[in-house]
Design an enzyme around this catalytic site. Structure first.
Site, PDB file in Angstrom:
ATOM      1  N   VAL A 156      -7.575 -11.082 -20.142  1.00 45.33           N
ATOM      2  CA  VAL A 156      -8.336 -10.231 -21.050  1.00 45.33           C
ATOM      3  C   VAL A 156      -9.394  -9.457 -20.263  1.00 45.33           C
ATOM      4  CG1 VAL A 156      -9.812 -10.181 -23.100  1.00 45.33           C
ATOM      5  CG2 VAL A 156      -8.023 -11.927 -22.905  1.00 45.33           C
ATOM      6  N   TYR A 157      -9.429  -8.155 -20.467  1.00 44.12           N
ATOM      7  CA  TYR A 157     -10.473  -7.299 -19.913  1.00 44.12           C
ATOM      8  C   TYR A 157     -11.463  -6.997 -21.025  1.00 44.12           C
ATOM      9  CZ  TYR A 157      -7.943  -5.881 -15.631  1.00 44.12           C
ATOM     10  OH  TYR A 157      -7.314  -5.845 -14.427  1.00 44.12           O
ATOM     11  N   PHE A 158     -12.742  -7.140 -20.751  1.00 45.98           N
ATOM     12  CA  PHE A 158     -13.791  -6.775 -21.704  1.00 45.98           C
ATOM     13  C   PHE A 158     -14.452  -5.495 -21.230  1.00 45.98           C
ATOM     14  CE2 PHE A 158     -13.322 -11.229 -22.630  1.00 45.98           C
ATOM     15  CZ  PHE A 158     -13.500 -11.285 -24.003  1.00 45.98           C
TER      16      PHE A 158
END
Length: 142
Positions: free
Chosen positions: A49-51
């Protein structure tokens, strides 16, 4: 970037976003931040997951400091909720939470192996646990 097990995916994404909004509001920063995330890789055990977090810096005295503090809070929230702080890019130069990721014994073992095969610290120089090579810095005890 974070690896998150499937069982924690919704929790990590939701709580991390809420934490960013909370920290932004707590600092009375201007406007409303833009916060989102995306999944880039899928695995049997979870996802990468990239935030993303954008904020207005209009009138903010120390915008880099404010951003960094909020980013650190977000990273802590990821850890609290079952995610990791690295994936295929590794931890990089963001080592402020090193003591929450590695035990001193593990960090010292990695450093010892790297010193044996890369004594000039050419590869991965100043990244992750290797940022502590050839310095007085050590991983803080948990």
């Amino acid at each position: 970037i974070s690896f998150v097990p499937w069982s924690k995916l919704t929790q990590v994404c939701t709580k991390t976003k809420h934490r960013i909004y909370f920290e932004h509001k707590r600092r009375a920063l201007p406007g409303t931040p833009s916060v989102c995330c995306r999944i880039t890789q899928l695995y049997d055990d979870g996802a990468c997951v990239y935030f993303y977090f954008c904020m207005s810096i209009s009138g903010v005295a120390e915008p880099s400091r404010a951003f960094s503090e909020i980013e650190k809070s977000a990273r802590k929230e990821i850890l609290i909720n079952g995610g990791t702080l690295s994936h295929h890019h590794g931890l990089g130069k963001r080592t402020a939470l090193m003591g929450e990721i590695y035990t001193p014994g593990y960090a010292n073992a990695l450093i010892s192996m790297k010193e044996a095969i890369d004594p000039m610290n050419t590869f991965g120089a100043r990244n992750g646990v290797f940022s502590m090579m050839h310095s007085q810095t050590t991983v803080p005890a948990l």
